[in-house]
Design a protein around this motif. Structure first.
Motif, mmCIF file in Angstrom:
data_model
loop_
_atom_site.group_PDB
_atom_site.id
_atom_site.type_symbol
_atom_site.label_atom_id
_atom_site.label_comp_id
_atom_site.label_asym_id
_atom_site.label_seq_id
_atom_site.Cartn_x
_atom_site.Cartn_y
_atom_site.Cartn_z
ATOM 1 N N PRO A 69 0.817 -1.227 0.000
ATOM 2 C CA PRO A 69 0.000 0.000 0.000
ATOM 3 C C PRO A 69 0.843 1.266 0.000
ATOM 4 C CG PRO A 69 0.042 -0.966 2.185
ATOM 5 C CD PRO A 69 0.749 -1.943 1.291
ATOM 6 N N ARG A 70 0.220 2.332 -0.452
ATOM 7 C CA ARG A 70 0.877 3.626 -0.421
ATOM 8 C C ARG A 70 -0.170 4.719 -0.257
ATOM 9 N NH1 ARG A 70 3.650 5.713 -5.782
ATOM 10 N NH2 ARG A 70 4.858 3.790 -5.517
ATOM 11 N N THR A 71 0.262 5.812 0.340
ATOM 12 C CA THR A 71 -0.595 6.981 0.490
ATOM 13 C C THR A 71 -0.223 7.994 -0.581
ATOM 14 O OG1 THR A 71 -0.868 6.664 2.871
ATOM 15 C CG2 THR A 71 -1.319 8.860 2.004
ATOM 16 N N VAL A 72 -1.203 8.375 -1.375
ATOM 17 C CA VAL A 72 -0.992 9.344 -2.450
ATOM 18 C C VAL A 72 -1.505 10.696 -1.976
ATOM 19 C CG1 VAL A 72 -1.417 9.903 -4.869
ATOM 20 C CG2 VAL A 72 -1.345 7.504 -4.140
ATOM 21 N N ARG A 73 -0.636 11.693 -2.039
ATOM 22 C CA ARG A 73 -1.006 13.058 -1.649
ATOM 23 C C ARG A 73 -0.672 14.004 -2.795
ATOM 24 N NH1 ARG A 73 1.807 11.110 2.848
ATOM 25 N NH2 ARG A 73 0.504 10.754 4.717
ATOM 26 N N SER A 74 -1.587 14.925 -3.088
ATOM 27 C CA SER A 74 -1.315 15.924 -4.127
ATOM 28 C C SER A 74 -2.289 17.079 -3.967
ATOM 29 C CB SER A 74 -1.436 15.314 -5.527
ATOM 30 O OG SER A 74 -2.781 14.968 -5.811
ATOM 31 N N ARG A 75 -2.035 18.103 -4.747
ATOM 32 C CA ARG A 75 -2.961 19.235 -4.773
ATOM 33 C C ARG A 75 -3.797 19.126 -6.046
ATOM 34 N NH1 ARG A 75 -3.713 23.478 -1.859
ATOM 35 N NH2 ARG A 75 -4.829 25.289 -2.686
ATOM 36 N N ILE A 76 -5.110 18.978 -5.888
ATOM 37 C CA ILE A 76 -6.033 18.798 -7.012
ATOM 38 C C ILE A 76 -6.892 20.047 -7.153
ATOM 39 C CG2 ILE A 76 -7.977 17.456 -7.910
ATOM 40 C CD1 ILE A 76 -6.844 15.015 -6.517
ATOM 41 N N VAL A 77 -6.971 20.545 -8.388
ATOM 42 C CA VAL A 77 -7.795 21.712 -8.691
ATOM 43 C C VAL A 77 -8.750 21.346 -9.813
ATOM 44 C CG1 VAL A 77 -7.811 24.082 -9.562
ATOM 45 C CG2 VAL A 77 -6.032 23.347 -7.960
ATOM 46 N N LYS A 78 -10.032 21.631 -9.621
ATOM 47 C CA LYS A 78 -11.047 21.377 -10.651
ATOM 48 C C LYS A 78 -11.718 22.697 -10.993
ATOM 49 C CE LYS A 78 -14.098 18.788 -13.021
ATOM 50 N NZ LYS A 78 -14.978 19.848 -13.546
ATOM 51 N N GLU A 79 -11.524 23.167 -12.227
ATOM 52 C CA GLU A 79 -12.115 24.423 -12.658
ATOM 53 C C GLU A 79 -13.507 24.186 -13.232
ATOM 54 O OE1 GLU A 79 -9.596 26.479 -15.351
ATOM 55 O OE2 GLU A 79 -7.846 26.448 -14.022
ATOM 56 N N ARG A 80 -14.421 25.101 -12.926
ATOM 57 C CA ARG A 80 -15.780 25.007 -13.450
ATOM 58 C C ARG A 80 -15.762 25.041 -14.980
ATOM 59 N NH1 ARG A 80 -20.804 25.920 -11.305
ATOM 60 N NH2 ARG A 80 -19.888 26.675 -9.340
ATOM 61 N N GLY A 81 -16.483 24.107 -15.582
ATOM 62 C CA GLY A 81 -16.561 24.054 -17.029
ATOM 63 C C GLY A 81 -15.473 23.230 -17.690
ATOM 64 N N LEU A 100 -13.665 19.545 -17.848
ATOM 65 C CA LEU A 100 -14.031 18.183 -17.472
ATOM 66 C C LEU A 100 -13.043 17.554 -16.510
ATOM 67 C CD1 LEU A 100 -15.319 16.701 -20.861
ATOM 68 C CD2 LEU A 100 -16.666 17.384 -18.867
ATOM 69 N N ALA A 101 -11.757 17.724 -16.765
ATOM 70 C CA ALA A 101 -10.743 17.023 -15.979
ATOM 71 C C ALA A 101 -10.180 17.909 -14.880
ATOM 72 C CB ALA A 101 -9.611 16.550 -16.885
ATOM 73 N N ALA A 102 -10.003 17.324 -13.707
ATOM 74 C CA ALA A 102 -9.274 17.994 -12.639
ATOM 75 C C ALA A 102 -7.779 17.883 -12.910
ATOM 76 C CB ALA A 102 -9.620 17.370 -11.293
ATOM 77 N N GLN A 103 -7.027 18.761 -12.311
ATOM 78 C CA GLN A 103 -5.590 18.792 -12.527
ATOM 79 C C GLN A 103 -4.846 18.710 -11.203
ATOM 80 O OE1 GLN A 103 -4.277 18.861 -15.628
ATOM 81 N NE2 GLN A 103 -6.312 19.014 -16.572
ATOM 82 N N GLU A 104 -3.704 18.021 -11.226
ATOM 83 C CA GLU A 104 -2.776 18.085 -10.106
ATOM 84 C C GLU A 104 -1.800 19.230 -10.366
ATOM 85 O OE1 GLU A 104 -2.081 13.887 -8.062
ATOM 86 O OE2 GLU A 104 -1.607 13.808 -10.204
ATOM 87 N N VAL A 105 -1.681 20.122 -9.392
ATOM 88 C CA VAL A 105 -0.865 21.320 -9.564
ATOM 89 C C VAL A 105 0.114 21.431 -8.408
ATOM 90 C CG1 VAL A 105 -2.711 22.507 -10.821
ATOM 91 C CG2 VAL A 105 -2.527 22.778 -8.336
ATOM 92 N N PRO A 106 1.174 22.214 -8.575
ATOM 93 C CA PRO A 106 2.100 22.418 -7.468
ATOM 94 C C PRO A 106 1.416 23.125 -6.300
ATOM 95 C CG PRO A 106 3.074 23.090 -9.563
ATOM 96 C CD PRO A 106 1.624 22.855 -9.819
ATOM 97 N N GLY A 107 1.901 22.839 -5.108
ATOM 98 C CA GLY A 107 1.358 23.492 -3.927
ATOM 99 C C GLY A 107 1.081 22.501 -2.826
ATOM 100 N N PRO A 108 0.671 22.994 -1.666
ATOM 101 C CA PRO A 108 0.387 22.124 -0.522
ATOM 102 C C PRO A 108 -0.705 21.118 -0.872
ATOM 103 C CG PRO A 108 0.443 24.430 0.145
ATOM 104 C CD PRO A 108 0.473 24.423 -1.342
ATOM 105 N N PRO A 109 -0.543 19.839 -0.509
ATOM 106 C CA PRO A 109 -1.559 18.833 -0.823
ATOM 107 C C PRO A 109 -2.907 19.159 -0.187
ATOM 108 C CG PRO A 109 0.503 17.789 -0.167
ATOM 109 C CD PRO A 109 0.644 19.242 0.138
#
Length: 312
Positions: free
Chosen positions: A186-198, A200-209
């Motif tokens: 097992p592993r724990t996945v941490r990231s910063r996810i941003v989903k913009e209105r309109g 379709l796909a969310a993005q992983e971006v730099p920054g605090p998880p």
């Protein structure tokens, strides 16, 4: 806290009337003028709504020449979009006086939004079970199957919704995805996810998880793995984004890694993601509650059937 105004219009086919608040200021002389500008249905349809006395306020039907009153409310029933019926049943997992827990099938939205209105779990359950006050305690993506909890009594809605908002519910998901023998689990996945209105796909971006998921491998065979996913947070598309980011995108995902736009009547190859477990201390009764989905993911039962479009 100000009490929400109760609609003067009854539900229609399990669907609440739209409540619309008029802006604090604007150039409109009448309510009709504002609705023509605001609603995407055209002036002719708006005029017909007024002729049919379909636009109301707390005092009854609103006349077409009624003056625009900033901050006031009107109600009306929306025109339903043409929807392809979702040809799958909603399974009842648990029902008591307070709660309804169901197994939502793939392709069925939880609540009305956009092009999915009548073909949603909330509207179908209200109509089929005769529960007009039913409301969701949380939401599950349209493409994900599994457990969704609804509140039967309106006075309890806030307690259960806040339980989910405050992350007091233990959730477990299952997913079918490629098996990578070189992936340490097992592993724990941490990231910063941003989903913009309109978008379709969310993005992983730099920054605090802001998103965290524990990924466990339950078993594997024939190049596929059955995974248990334990989300600590609840970002949009979090589980799909995280499995894709570690190189094992979930089978049937039409967004990650590649965005597709399947036809509305394409119910083949459903996303192999299942909301399997909900567990919590009931905020009303204090009882320990645990609900488990009775569904199974089709690609694990028979990859050939799923891949050919004949299995969930």
């Amino acid at each position: 806290m100000r009490r929400k105004l109760r609609s003067p219009l009854p539900q229609r086919d399990g669907l609440d009337a739209v409540r619309l608040r008029l802006p604090a200021e604007g150039p409109w002389e009448t309510v009709r003028d504002h609705l023509v500008d605001r609603l995407p249905v055209g002036a002719e349809r708006v005029d017909r709504m007024f002729r049919e006395q379909a636009v109301v306020d707390l005092n009854g039907p609103v006349a077409a020449d009624a003056p625009f009153v900033p901050g006031s409310f009107v109600w009306f029933h929306r025109d339903l979009p043409d929807e392809v019926p979702v040809p799958f049943e909603i399974g009842i997992v648990h029902r008591d006086d307070d709660l309804l827990v169901v197994d939502k099938p793939h392709f069925l939205a939880t609540t009305p939004r956009g092009r999915h209105v009548a073909q949603t779990a909330l509207v179908r359950l209200r109509r089929e079970l005769g529960l007009p006050d039913l409301s969701p305690a949380h939401r599950l993506d349209r493409t994900t199957a599994g457990l969704v909890m609804f509140v039967i009594r309106p006075e309890l809605r806030k307690s259960y919704q806040e339980m989910f908002q405050n992350r007091l519910v233990h959730k477990e998901y299952e997913a079918i995805a490629p098996f990578d023998p070189g992936l340490e689990l097992p592993r724990t996945v941490r990231s910063r996810i941003v989903k913009e209105r309109g978008v379709l796909a969310a993005q992983e971006v730099p920054g605090p998880p802001n998103a965290e998921t524990l990924v466990e491998l339950l078993e594997h065979r024939d190049g596929l793995g059955r995974y248990r996913l334990l989300p600590k947070t609840g970002r949009t598309h979090q589980l799909r984004v995280h499995l894709n980011s570690i190189g094992i995108p979930i089978l049937g995902d039409d967004t990650y890694p590649v965005v597709n736009d399947p036809a509305p009547d394409d119910f083949s190859r459903p996303l192999q993601l299942l909301a399997k477990v909900l567990e919590f201390t009931d905020p009303v009764s204090g009882l320990h509650r645990r609900f488990e989905s009775g569904l199974a993911l089709g690609a694990w039962k028979s990859y050939e059937d799923w891949n050919s479009g004949h299995g969930n």
